[in-house]
Design a protein around this motif. Structure first.
Motif, PDB file in Angstrom:
ATOM      1  N   ALA A 262       3.538   7.202   3.163  1.00 47.27           N
ATOM      2  CA  ALA A 262       2.562   7.362   2.079  1.00 47.27           C
ATOM      3  C   ALA A 262       3.278   7.635   0.759  1.00 47.27           C
ATOM      4  N   ALA A 263       4.325   8.492   0.823  1.00 47.87           N
ATOM      5  CA  ALA A 263       5.065   8.818  -0.401  1.00 47.87           C
ATOM      6  C   ALA A 263       5.831   7.604  -0.922  1.00 47.87           C
ATOM      7  N   ALA A 264       6.429   6.839  -0.015  1.00 51.80           N
ATOM      8  CA  ALA A 264       7.207   5.662  -0.439  1.00 51.80           C
ATOM      9  C   ALA A 264       6.304   4.654  -1.154  1.00 51.80           C
ATOM     10  N   ILE A 265       5.104   4.468  -0.613  1.00 45.41           N
ATOM     11  CA  ILE A 265       4.180   3.531  -1.263  1.00 45.41           C
ATOM     12  C   ILE A 265       3.698   4.121  -2.586  1.00 45.41           C
ATOM     13  N   ALA A 266       3.513   5.446  -2.617  1.00 48.27           N
ATOM     14  CA  ALA A 266       3.086   6.106  -3.859  1.00 48.27           C
ATOM     15  C   ALA A 266       4.119   5.887  -4.965  1.00 48.27           C
ATOM     16  N   ILE A 267       5.396   5.935  -4.585  1.00 50.26           N
ATOM     17  CA  ILE A 267       6.449   5.738  -5.591  1.00 50.26           C
ATOM     18  C   ILE A 267       6.422   4.288  -6.110  1.00 50.26           C
ATOM     19  N   ARG A 268       6.123   3.340  -5.226  1.00 48.22           N
ATOM     20  CA  ARG A 268       5.980   1.949  -5.661  1.00 48.22           C
ATOM     21  C   ARG A 268       4.877   1.786  -6.711  1.00 48.22           C
ATOM     22  N   THR A 269       3.803   2.567  -6.525  1.00 46.78           N
ATOM     23  CA  THR A 269       2.632   2.372  -7.402  1.00 46.78           C
ATOM     24  C   THR A 269       2.621   3.396  -8.533  1.00 46.78           C
ATOM     25  N   ARG A 270       3.814   3.874  -8.902  1.00 42.83           N
ATOM     26  CA  ARG A 270       3.859   4.957  -9.897  1.00 42.83           C
ATOM     27  C   ARG A 270       3.374   4.504 -11.262  1.00 42.83           C
ATOM     28  N   GLU A 271       3.428   3.184 -11.547  1.00 46.59           N
ATOM     29  CA  GLU A 271       2.947   2.697 -12.835  1.00 46.59           C
ATOM     30  C   GLU A 271       1.434   2.872 -12.942  1.00 46.59           C
ATOM     31  N   THR A 272       0.743   2.616 -11.822  1.00 50.34           N
ATOM     32  CA  THR A 272      -0.705   2.783 -11.803  1.00 50.34           C
ATOM     33  C   THR A 272      -1.090   4.252 -11.726  1.00 50.34           C
ATOM     34  N   TYR A 273      -0.444   4.966 -10.768  1.00 50.25           N
ATOM     35  CA  TYR A 273      -0.797   6.378 -10.527  1.00 50.25           C
ATOM     36  C   TYR A 273       0.452   7.242 -10.620  1.00 50.25           C
ATOM     37  N   PRO A 274       0.944   7.502 -11.832  1.00 51.66           N
ATOM     38  CA  PRO A 274       2.179   8.292 -11.951  1.00 51.66           C
ATOM     39  C   PRO A 274       2.050   9.681 -11.324  1.00 51.66           C
ATOM     40  N   ALA A 275       0.898  10.298 -11.504  1.00 56.11           N
ATOM     41  CA  ALA A 275       0.742  11.657 -10.964  1.00 56.11           C
ATOM     42  C   ALA A 275       0.804  11.651  -9.446  1.00 56.11           C
TER      43      ALA A 275
END
Lengths: 632, 277
Positions: B212-225
């Motif tokens: 979940a965290a790895a995918i979150a880092i991929r989408t940091r442009e959309t959801y930086p927080a």
């Protein structure tokens, strides 16, 4: 089979010796055909969730063995897998477990007699063999009084000397209960047939425990007074207001926790891996006699009588109107069938008899059982004393019409070699017994439910003398056992009034936690099992008594009683610790003191150098790296 | 697994479940408001059905794996014992008393925090991505999340069937404390419903959190927080499994490998299918 054992052992060797002290050396010693190899062994036991005491004892032993240069690994296993490996497959080096203690010392005979070595079940799982001990074990069962006591003293002295297994301690079972809900009979354990039959709901159940804050206090007497005086009958239906509705369970249910989930998956009285104390099935299956408050009393039997001038023949008369839970009548033929069946669950259909391992010791006392009439049974015993013979009367009586069809090889006979019958392995989740309780349902790994059997002889209210205290039978409308993952969870459920008592015995820690909770009291009863270290004499080096004695000297009972048990537990050097037969005197003290802990007694700290020299004195050598070497 | 049967018997179970899920739901609601935002959510509701149709095969795959998982966990233990590969001793030989050292940090406050992280934080960490990526313009992270979770479960379950391994609290009582269950015994009734205590290798709590965290880092442009929250939370979950005495360090390391590997597998599968299309 042997290949799996090999691979498993080599994995263990890798885990123990290899990874801790280098694979290369071990490889070298194999390649150079040096026949002496470092000893690595596994200690099989149950995980802490199941029995933290056993796990801690196994860990204790493993670390002390490592100190003396033995690569010991603790292997936790589920209860039934452990019993399967120890009792059926004999696939173990050392194990730590509970040994069920019976009142009569004759339980030592099947446990240690060499004739039982090759069989399955709690009959000599060690594979121990000593002919002179065999004859002593046979002799004690024919003797009585001080003569028997002397023979049993000699047996115990030899057992301490040879250490076929090492007893550690026999703790008192400790169960927690809510006295405001249930009044338990004095002098017996909660989780026992007499405990359940004598249990009474405290009359003002609902008012006292559930609505304390909403009902005026003057309406309810103090709970302590209640629990001691209200031993009469079940609460009148009118006295239970339905003001608190968060409990959808039937009003007058006795709710217990069990830690052991095996009964939810198997209720076969003949099963070895699925049974331990067997209390649940004592409620479901009756036997001819029952030990009630320490005396063997006629139970399904109305009476029994020894034949004149022949102390080996017993005439048993059954009670009238006995019925199975399915409504069929019980006759003397069922009793005769039971004894025939446990001696050969194949009923002669296979080349060899397939006895029920669980009852071999007791069945061996009996020569023949015949139905003399519809209600009369004649039992012929071998050369055994009356108290020992009485043990055979506690075998559960089975309905012939239910069990007869299972007297055939299992459908997996290609796996078990055709020497196991369906009767021994079936789950029997809908048991047809004749006991005071009837199983109404099971949910795998969750619960077992029972209800009183209304046709049971106890329900008649017309019992004479000794059994009159059980008049009316089980006094609740139903009995439910819920499986809990641990002792701590059981205490928590008790604290929130979701259950009435724990059937599982609490470990020292949970016992302390339970004692701190208001409204919960902990009851202890006399020891029913003894923790012990079992050795597999079929494997080197455990067949060597000197090796076993050296291992026994690593055990600091004083330290273990304080750190693993609750400090009040009796340390055990003899498996007869819970009987009156433990010897006293110099010869016994000397035999025990020869196995004194090699270190600072009471601290658990081993004197490593001396302990190693004990193994050297026993004939073992050490490698340059300090590993204990054995001849493979 | 939480059947009606057991909830009748165990009202404390219902209470624990309510608290765990309640905590996760509150976090989910707050994060949806703060990270996704009402406007994005409103927009997503309009185009949501398209995105759902796109992602349906992947979500379906996850559903099937979860279903198989549920069935297999019933029979899994029997297969494991028949195979008889007990890895507990090997793991202990590898890492020794590492978990005991981790537990030397224990304080009541930390135990309370990490117990919450282990139970509610974990549920939140795994469910929020579905809300967030449903609301995102690009449907790829939604597909990736579904496939990655499915891979985690499939491989994790295979290991559970192959190996028997008990956690540190079960091998080392007296040395490693069963902090979660000794502090909150009622939680064991809940986790006992979901997990079997012979299944600790690898840590699925760790692997799914890492995914979940790895995918979150991929989408940091959309959801930086979210990238920050998920990373911190995943680390906390992984740590809590050891701190609470449930998992070995070895399980956690294997969990990290599985979590990262599952994302790589998800990338490959989603990429290949997109290329085909």
């Amino acid at each position: 089979m042997s290949s799996t054992r090999l691979s498993r052992r080599s994995v263990l060797a890798l885990a123990g010796a290899g990874l801790t002290s280098g694979c290369v050396r071990q490889l070298e010693s194999t390649v150079s055909r040096d026949e002496r190899t470092p000893l690595s062994l596994s200690i099989k036991t149950v995980p802490a969730d199941t029995d933290a005491t056993a796990t801690r004892l196994a860990r204790y032993l493993a670390t002390r063995l490592q100190t003396v240069g033995v690569a010991a690994t603790v292997v936790p296993m589920s209860r039934e897998e452990l019993l399967r490996d120890v009792l059926s497959n004999h696939d173990f080096d050392i194990y730590v477990s509970r040994l069920l203690l019976r009142r009569d010392p004759d339980f030592l005979r099947p446990l240690l007699h060499s004739r039982y070595g090759p069989g399955r079940g709690w009959q000599n799982p060690f594979g121990y063999g000593d002919l002179s001990l065999d004859s002593l074990l046979e002799r004690q069962r024919t003797e009585t009084g001080s003569v028997r006591a002397a023979t049993l003293a000699e047996i115990q002295r030899r057992v301490v000397e040879a250490q076929p297994f090492t007893p550690v301690a026999a703790p008192a079972p400790a169960q927690a209960t809510r006295p405001v809900r249930v009044d338990w009979p004095d002098g017996v354990g909660i989780h026992s047939l007499t405990g359940y039959l004598g249990a009474r709901a405290v009359t003002t159940t609902a008012t006292a425990s559930r609505t304390e804050s909403t009902v005026t206090p003057s309406a309810t007497p103090a709970p302590t007074e209640q629990s001691t005086s209200a031993t009469t009958s079940t609460p009148a239906p009118t006295s239970t207001p339905a003001t608190t509705t968060d409990e959808p369970t039937p009003e007058n249910e006795l709710r217990m926790t069990i830690g052991d989930s095996r009964p939810t998956e198997n209720l076969n009285p003949l099963s070895t891996p699925f049974r331990s104390d067997g209390t649940l099935l004592d409620l479901v299956y009756d036997s001819l006699g029952r030990p009630v408050y320490d005396r063997m009393r006629p139970w399904m039997a109305a009476s029994w009588e020894w034949a004149d001038g022949d102390d080996t023949t017993l005439s048993v008369r059954l009670r009238d109107d006995l019925a199975w839970h399915d409504g069929e009548p019980i006759t003397a033929a069922d009793v005769a069938f039971t004894f025939r069946f446990i001696s050969d669950t194949a009923l002669g259909s296979l080349d060899q008899p397939v006895p029920s391992p669980r009852y071999r010791g007791r069945a061996s006392l009996v020569e023949s059982v015949d139905a003399a009439s519809d209600r009369e049974v004649t039992i012929r015993f071998g050369d055994v004393s009356e108290p020992v013979a009485a043990r055979a009367l506690t075998i559960p009586v089975l309905p012939e019409h239910v069990w007869e069809p299972f007297a055939r090889p299992t459908s997996a006979s290609w796996l078990d070699g055709g020497h196991v019958t369906e009767a021994l392995v079936r789950n029997n989740l809908d048991p047809v017994g004749s006991g005071p309780l009837r199983v109404t349902g099971t949910t795998a790994r969750e619960s077992v439910s029972m209800e009183p059997f209304e046709d049971h002889f106890l329900a008649d209210d017309a019992l004479d003398g000794r059994l009159s205290r059980f008049d009316g039978g089980f006094s609740f409308d139903s009995l439910r056992f819920d499986v809990v993952p641990s002792d701590g969870a059981a205490v928590e459920l008790l604290a929130t009034d979701a259950v009435d008592a724990t059937a599982n015995s609490l470990s020292a820690d949970s016992r302390a936690a339970a004692a701190d909770e208001p409204g919960i009291s902990v009851r202890t009863s006399r020891p029913e099992w003894c923790y012990h270290v079992g050795y597999n004499h079929r494997r080197p080096p455990f067949m060597n008594p000197r090796f076993r004695r050296a291992v026994a000297r690593l055990v600091d009972r004083e330290f273990l009683v304080d750190s693993v048990f609750d400090g009040e537990t009796e340390p055990a050097s003899s498996p007869l610790v819970a009987t009156t037969y433990v010897p006293a005197g110099d010869a016994w003290d000397e035999a025990v003191s020869e196995l004194e802990f090699v270190g600072d007694s009471g601290t658990g700290t081993l004197d490593a150098e001396r302990a190693r020299s004990v193994f050297e004195d026993a004939g073992y050598a050490y490698s340059g790296d300090g590993d204990l070497l054995i001849q493979e | 697994m939480i059947s009606a049967q057991s909830s009748i018997g165990f009202s404390p179970l219902v209470a624990v479940l309510a608290r765990v899920l309640g905590g996760a739901a509150v976090a989910l609601a707050l994060a949806t408001l703060a990270i996704v935002g009402p406007s994005r959510l409103a927009a997503a509701c309009g185009s949501g059905s398209d995105r759902l149709r796109e992602a349906a095969p992947y979500l379906g795959l996850l559903a099937v794996v979860l279903l198989v998982n549920k069935v297999a966990r019933g029979v899994g233990p029997e297969v494991s014992w028949a195979l008889g590969w007990n890895a507990t001793g090997v793991i202990y030989a590898i890492e020794g008393n590492f978990v005991q050292h981790v537990q030397s940090l224990a304080t009541p406050a930390l135990t309370a925090v990490l117990s919450t992280v282990y139970l509610s934080g974990y549920v939140f960490l795994l469910t929020f991505p579905f809300v967030a990526y449903f609301a995102a313009a690009d449907e790829r992270p939604l597909k990736l999340t579904a496939v990655t979770y499915a891979a985690n479960y499939a491989i994790g379950l295979t290991c559970y069937v192959l190996f028997i391994s008990y956690g540190p609290r079960n091998l080392l009582p007296g040395q490693v404390e069963s902090l979660l269950y000794s502090t909150y015994p009622q939680t064991q009734i809940l986790t006992g419903e979901v997990n079997v205590n012979t299944n600790v290798f690898p840590s699925l709590h760790t692997s799914l959190s890492v995914s979940a965290a790895a995918i979150a880092i991929r989408t940091r442009e959309t959801y930086p927080a979210w990238a920050v929250v998920a990373s911190v939370l995943a680390a906390a979950v992984a740590f809590s499994t050891m701190y609470l005495g449930i998992h070995w360090g070895t399980d956690v390391v294997a969990g990290v490998v599985l979590g990262v590997g599952s994302v790589a597998f998800g990338d490959w599968l989603v990429g290949r299918r997109s290329a085909d299309a």
